[in-house]
Scaffold this motif. Structure first.
Motif, PDB file in Angstrom:
ATOM      1  N   VAL A 168      44.987  35.799  32.470  1.00 45.33           N
ATOM      2  CA  VAL A 168      43.934  34.782  32.208  1.00 45.33           C
ATOM      3  C   VAL A 168      42.600  35.403  32.615  1.00 45.33           C
ATOM      4  O   VAL A 168      42.463  36.077  33.547  1.00 45.33           O
ATOM      5  N   ILE A 169      41.714  34.916  31.767  1.00 46.37           N
ATOM      6  CA  ILE A 169      40.206  35.097  32.164  1.00 46.37           C
ATOM      7  C   ILE A 169      39.471  33.864  32.525  1.00 46.37           C
ATOM      8  O   ILE A 169      40.033  32.741  31.961  1.00 46.37           O
ATOM      9  N   ALA A 170      38.418  33.760  33.071  1.00 46.68           N
ATOM     10  CA  ALA A 170      37.640  32.735  33.257  1.00 46.68           C
ATOM     11  C   ALA A 170      36.175  32.731  33.521  1.00 46.68           C
ATOM     12  O   ALA A 170      36.049  33.915  34.245  1.00 46.68           O
ATOM     13  N   GLU A 171      35.362  31.754  33.190  1.00 47.77           N
ATOM     14  CA  GLU A 171      33.978  31.921  33.672  1.00 47.77           C
ATOM     15  C   GLU A 171      33.863  31.047  35.034  1.00 47.77           C
ATOM     16  O   GLU A 171      34.551  30.086  35.227  1.00 47.77           O
ATOM     17  N   THR A 172      32.869  31.067  35.667  1.00 51.17           N
ATOM     18  CA  THR A 172      32.602  30.232  36.619  1.00 51.17           C
ATOM     19  C   THR A 172      31.243  30.080  37.207  1.00 51.17           C
ATOM     20  O   THR A 172      30.582  31.403  37.094  1.00 51.17           O
ATOM     21  N   CYS A 215      44.606  37.789  36.912  1.00 55.75           N
ATOM     22  CA  CYS A 215      43.542  36.893  36.581  1.00 55.75           C
ATOM     23  C   CYS A 215      42.098  37.597  36.745  1.00 55.75           C
ATOM     24  O   CYS A 215      41.981  38.322  37.905  1.00 55.75           O
ATOM     25  N   VAL A 216      41.410  37.644  35.831  1.00 57.09           N
ATOM     26  CA  VAL A 216      39.905  38.106  35.983  1.00 57.09           C
ATOM     27  C   VAL A 216      38.830  36.957  35.764  1.00 57.09           C
ATOM     28  O   VAL A 216      38.929  36.354  34.659  1.00 57.09           O
ATOM     29  N   ILE A 217      37.965  36.906  36.966  1.00 63.21           N
ATOM     30  CA  ILE A 217      36.759  35.904  36.795  1.00 63.21           C
ATOM     31  C   ILE A 217      35.463  36.539  36.699  1.00 63.21           C
ATOM     32  O   ILE A 217      35.276  37.425  37.387  1.00 63.21           O
ATOM     33  N   TYR A 218      34.871  35.967  35.675  1.00 58.72           N
ATOM     34  CA  TYR A 218      33.464  36.431  35.240  1.00 58.72           C
ATOM     35  C   TYR A 218      32.311  35.344  35.914  1.00 58.72           C
ATOM     36  O   TYR A 218      32.413  34.143  35.829  1.00 58.72           O
ATOM     37  N   MET A 219      31.514  35.773  36.800  1.00 58.05           N
ATOM     38  CA  MET A 219      30.700  35.122  37.576  1.00 58.05           C
ATOM     39  C   MET A 219      29.110  35.726  37.384  1.00 58.05           C
ATOM     40  O   MET A 219      29.280  36.966  37.953  1.00 58.05           O
ATOM     41  N   GLY A 220      28.242  35.181  37.311  1.00 60.56           N
ATOM     42  CA  GLY A 220      26.742  35.560  37.475  1.00 60.56           C
ATOM     43  C   GLY A 220      26.590  36.266  38.803  1.00 60.56           C
ATOM     44  O   GLY A 220      26.867  35.748  39.679  1.00 60.56           O
ATOM     45  N   GLU A 221      25.977  37.347  38.648  1.00 66.80           N
ATOM     46  CA  GLU A 221      25.520  38.225  40.056  1.00 66.80           C
ATOM     47  C   GLU A 221      24.632  37.182  41.083  1.00 66.80           C
ATOM     48  O   GLU A 221      24.920  37.041  41.959  1.00 66.80           O
ATOM     49  N   GLU A 222      23.811  36.364  40.263  1.00 62.89           N
ATOM     50  CA  GLU A 222      22.908  35.456  40.977  1.00 62.89           C
ATOM     51  C   GLU A 222      24.002  34.509  41.737  1.00 62.89           C
ATOM     52  O   GLU A 222      23.837  34.168  42.792  1.00 62.89           O
ATOM     53  N   ASP A 223      24.868  33.957  41.050  1.00 56.27           N
ATOM     54  CA  ASP A 223      25.670  32.983  41.674  1.00 56.27           C
ATOM     55  C   ASP A 223      26.844  33.526  42.608  1.00 56.27           C
ATOM     56  O   ASP A 223      27.025  32.786  43.549  1.00 56.27           O
TER      57      ASP A 223
END
Lengths: 264, 416
Positions: free
Chosen positions: B121-125, B145-153
């Motif tokens: 599964v992948i997800a944005e956060t 599980c791989v989560i994509y998260m903005g560097e700023e966040d």
């Protein structure tokens, strides 16, 4: 002038057509015109002009960085139409590659009218399938523009038939599942996809995603009507120290690829 | 004569001749390569929701793992001292396992992933709440599980990055564009188009291409279904107003949905006003945006004259998104729900007041709903009952709040 003309010319010469992509506005609006003209002079049969967009979700890092720079420099949709006009004047068919929202915002009917007036041949819509929206196809038909939609290795035969029936000009087959960017292998899925696509249409089928050299172009030219190269051209501009070097490098790649589609 | 569309039609997506449309909004604006996966997800979800084995497994997890039903708490001091004397009731989604409503959606989608038979599964956060919830469900069900998260966040919400890694997820900081939630979604979509054969995208909100707005709404409906009965049991009547914060809009749709056919219940969504809508530095998509297409659906978005997305700003990472779910766009256009901005300062004041009057530290996201409830209390007066979706708890926000209130200096030391 439909893009089909370029494919017919190539077919008459017993070869596949070469389609080259560069985004408008990188490294500048005039710079992109210079680079695209050089690409055409070096053997590209038809041109895809990228309309820069803030959220290019099917593009890899190379094209992302070029369009980011084009947007930061203030490139507008009107600038893109100016690039189309300059490129169309070379005689090579020019299609715009654009995500849907900038066209939706400009207005589908207005964009079709202005693109046709600029001499553009049509639009490739990477995030708009024929069944997604009712506004684009009628607007494009009214102005005689090519509607180029994508088919993918994951497409069912039923969807391929639906898609090709809505295409005009040519059909864009994505060789692999993924985003734009050069690849060592262009994918075994491509030949099968082209065969499945050609079973549904007489339109030319061009293969894109991953092509970076003449050998790969030759490999694809063996089973497809056209070969599309994008990121490899953009990379030449990104890595160049100045515009003149970038343009020379783009022309060199175009010549290599043009040799590839002629290798038999 | 009232010419607005029938509110009963608002939630007709399942019956529409074009699936996934909410009036002119929603739909599917995605590369052809993703259509097969979206069709598969839609098909499996349609089958799963009629399969007693699936629904009973989900119910079991929601009860024994998440801790549902979550209670409704009467916030008597907050109502009296901070909301014009109105009766304020809090739906306590903050008490869910992992600290927010996000787990409701994720457990359903993780079960669907297992049903489809994909191992990854992948997800944005944004704030990290959806990423933590996804990492949690992935650990529970043995999924990569791989989560994509903005560097700023990742910087703003470092604690949640650590939580996701403890749970075994890979967190990928996204360095493109604004380096926030919008760009995390772009990266997740790029991953999905590449790895779709093995991967399911566990989308966190009621935006994105069909079936996500419907799927996520259905999985979050439980909030409103529970709360409606709890308020009836407690007060003997329906609330006058329901308040929720709106970023993408999943907690708001979750609590609104059960009340849509109750015409006397006003629905209010509070968007992130950032520095103030007039400054241009905000995330008030419905208030200040216009219709267009972003991340696969037609809805309101923050965009310029060329259709380029405008970067959003909010103190709350979870609301810092320039789009919004298509069903909210339709609820807005039909007049069934009202959307207003709450700026950073008002949200933080509501945050402080809830801490002091109720002993509850809310998420900064949810504090926007609390600030909205204060406004509604002043407007509606002491006879009003206002149900607030307290969508998450504020543990993750202690650092941000301590800096906002001057409790820590710049180096992170506790102020004297």
């Amino acid at each position: 002038m439909s893009t089909t003309v370029a494919f017919e010319k190539a077919r008459a010469e017993g070869r596949a057509a070469l389609v080259g992509y560069l985004p408008a506005g990188y490294p500048s609006v005039d710079g992109s015109i210079t680079a695209i003209r050089a690409m055409v002079e070096a053997g590209v049969d038809a041109v895809e002009i990228g309309l820069p967009y803030s959220d290019p979700l099917i593009d890899g890092p190379v094209i992302q960085s070029a369009v980011d720079a084009a947007l930061k420099a203030g490139t507008t949709t009107t600038d893109v139409l100016r690039v189309v006009e300059a490129v169309a004047a070379t005689g090579a068919p020019a299609v715009v590659m654009s995500y849907w929202n900038p066209l939706d915002r400009y207005g589908a009917a207005a964009f079709a009218r202005d693109l046709a007036a600029a001499g553009g041949s049509g639009v490739i819509t990477p995030d708009l399938t024929p069944d997604a929206d009712d506004s684009w196809i009628p607007a494009a038909r009214e102005h005689g523009l090519d509607t180029v939609f994508l088919v993918a290795p994951s497409s069912t035969d039923e969807r391929i038939a639906m898609t090709t029936s809505a295409c005009r000009g040519f059909v864009y087959a994505t060789s692999v599942m993924g985003v734009t960017g050069t690849r060592a292998q262009v994918g075994d899925a491509a030949a099968g996809l082209v065969a499945r696509t050609k079973a549904t249409t007489d339109l030319p089928v061009a293969v894109g995603l991953g092509v970076s050299n003449g050998a790969q172009a030759a490999e694809i030219a063996a089973f497809a009507d056209g070969v599309v190269a994008g990121s490899a051209f953009v990379r030449r501009l990104l890595e160049a120290t100045d515009l003149a070097a970038g343009v020379a490098s783009v022309a060199e790649l175009a010549a290599d690829l043009a040799g590839g589609v002629r290798a038999r | 004569m009232d010419t607005r569309p029938d509110p009963g039609h608002v939630l007709s997506a399942d019956r529409a001749d074009r699936p996934g449309r909410f009036g002119p909004y929603g739909g599917r604006y995605v590369p052809e390569a993703l259509i097969a996966a979206l069709d598969e997800l839609d098909r499996e979800y349609t089958a799963a929701k009629q399969d007693p084995a699936f629904t009973s497994e989900l119910d079991h997890l929601l009860t024994t793992y998440t801790g549902r039903p979550t209670p409704v708490t009467e916030a008597a001091r907050f109502g009296a001292e901070a909301a014009g004397g109105a009766r304020v009731l809090l739906k306590r989604e903050d008490l869910n396992h992992t600290g927010s409503h996000k787990i409701n959606n994720v457990l359903g989608q993780a079960l669907l992933t297992k049903r489809i038979g994909k191992p990854r599964v992948i997800a944005e956060t944004g704030a990290g709440q959806h990423g933590v919830a996804t990492a949690t469900a992935a650990a529970l069900m043995g999924l990569e599980c791989v989560i994509y998260m903005g560097e700023e966040d990742t910087r703003r919400q470092a604690l949640n990055v650590a939580r996701m890694r403890l749970l075994g997820a890979t967190v990928v900081p996204v360095t493109t564009g604004s380096r926030t939630l919008k760009d995390a979604i772009n990266e997740a979509l790029r991953d999905w188009v590449t790895n779709v054969a093995t991967t399911n995208y566990v989308f966190g909100t009621v935006a994105g291409p069909h079936p996500f707005p419907t799927l996520v709404r259905d999985l979050q409906r439980i909030i409103g279904v529970e709360a409606r009965q709890q308020v009836l049991d407690l007060t003997g009547r329906l609330p006058d107003a329901v308040a929720a914060c709106v970023g993408g809009g999943s907690n708001a749709i979750g609590i609104f949905h059960a009340f849509v056919d109750d015409p006397d219940v006003a629905l209010y969504g509070f968007e992130a006003g950032g520095d103030g809508v007039a400054t241009g530095r905000h995330a008030a998509t419905i208030t200040a945006g216009s219709p267009g297409v972003l991340h696969g659906a037609r809805s309101y978005l923050l965009q310029d004259d060329m259709g380029q997305t405008i970067e959003s700003h909010s103190i709350s990472a979870g609301l810092d998104y320039p789009g919004v779910g298509p069903e909210h766009a339709w609820l807005k256009d039909t007049g069934r729900a009202t959307y207003e901005p709450v700026d950073d300062a008002d949200a933080m004041e509501a945050f402080r007041l809830l801490c002091r009057t109720e002993g509850i530290i809310p998420a900064i996201e949810s504090s926007h709903a609390l600030a909205g409830a204060r406004r509604l209390g002043e407007r509606l007066g002491p006879d009003a009952t206002i149900l607030v979706n307290l969508s998450g708890r504020g543990d993750k926000d202690v650092d941000t709040a301590a800096k906002w209130f001057g409790l820590m200096d710049e180096s992170g030391e506790v102020a004297p």
